[in-house]
Design an enzyme around this catalytic site. Structure first.
Site, PDB file in Angstrom:
ATOM      1  N   ARG A   1       2.010  -0.320  -5.061  1.00 48.13           N
ATOM      2  CA  ARG A   1       1.859  -1.778  -4.983  1.00 48.13           C
ATOM      3  C   ARG A   1       1.267  -2.249  -3.653  1.00 48.13           C
ATOM      4  NH1 ARG A   1       4.627  -4.068  -1.014  1.00 48.13           N
ATOM      5  NH2 ARG A   1       6.896  -4.137  -1.017  1.00 48.13           N
TER       6      ARG A   1
ATOM      7  N   GLY B   1       0.832  -1.192   0.000  1.00 54.22           N
ATOM      8  CA  GLY B   1       0.000   0.000   0.000  1.00 54.22           C
ATOM      9  C   GLY B   1       0.868   1.244   0.000  1.00 54.22           C
ATOM     10  N   HIS B   2       1.827   1.274  -0.921  1.00 60.14           N
ATOM     11  CA  HIS B   2       2.718   2.418  -1.050  1.00 60.14           C
ATOM     12  C   HIS B   2       3.485   2.313  -2.371  1.00 60.14           C
ATOM     13  CE1 HIS B   2       5.854  -0.420  -0.017  1.00 60.14           C
ATOM     14  NE2 HIS B   2       5.250  -0.698   1.130  1.00 60.14           N
ATOM     15  N   ALA B   3       4.198   3.378  -2.683  1.00 61.72           N
ATOM     16  CA  ALA B   3       5.104   3.376  -3.841  1.00 61.72           C
ATOM     17  C   ALA B   3       6.480   3.810  -3.343  1.00 61.72           C
ATOM     18  CB  ALA B   3       4.588   4.347  -4.904  1.00 61.72           C
TER      19      ALA B   3
END
Ligand code: TYD
Length: 138
Positions: free
Chosen positions: A98, A51-53
């Site tokens: 992602r 839950g981040h890039a």
């Protein structure tokens, strides 16, 4: 070795009655030097990781055991990759949102990373990520 978009990479496999063997080499199968390796395990059913890039970090995600889904989002569209074989790796370039979900019982996710851990490399705000993509800043 140029690789800019997400893709499944099939790793070598040596099938053997004594047990199978696979491996991965930096710059040979993946386009980056491995600076860090971590793994996710004992993930309870229904949990979601990621839950981040990343600004810079690239990675290869392998389902060493069991299965899970990796959802990749380039700011325009989402693609779900189901990983369930230890000889497939998902290459994730920098600048991709992602998430990892649907972990099977006893699954083991191995992640090979191109950078050491750096909190400042993370983008945790999805709206900010989409804005950055839209403005071509990431
Ligand atoms: P985080 O990256 O937020 O997990 P997720 O994959 O679900 O997004 O990492 C969780 C915690 O682990 C966070 O406090 C930082 C720590 N961590 C490290 O210290 N080193 C690492 O290489 C990673 C991946 C995480």
């Amino acid at each position: 070795m140029m690789m800019k978009s997400p893709q499944i990479i099939q790793l070598p496999k040596f099938l053997d009655v004594r047990g199978n063997l696979s491996f991965v080499e930096q710059f040979n199968h993946i386009p980056f030097e491995i600076k860090r390796t971590y793994w996710l395990y004992d993930v309870p059913g229904g949990e979601c990781r990621g839950g981040h890039a990343y600004w810079e970090n690239q990675e290869l995600i392998i389902a060493l055991s069991g299965s899970f889904d990796v959802v990749l989002d380039d700011g325009l569209e989402k693609t779900i990759y189901h990983l369930n074989r230890s000889y497939y790796g998902l290459y994730v370039p920098k600048g991709i949102w992602r998430e990892m979900e649907n972990f099977s019982t006893n699954s083991l996710a191995l992640v090979l990373s191109s950078t050491p851990y750096d909190e400042k490399d993370y983008i945790y705000d999805y709206d900010e990520f989409v804005r950055l993509k839209h403005d071509d800043k990431i």
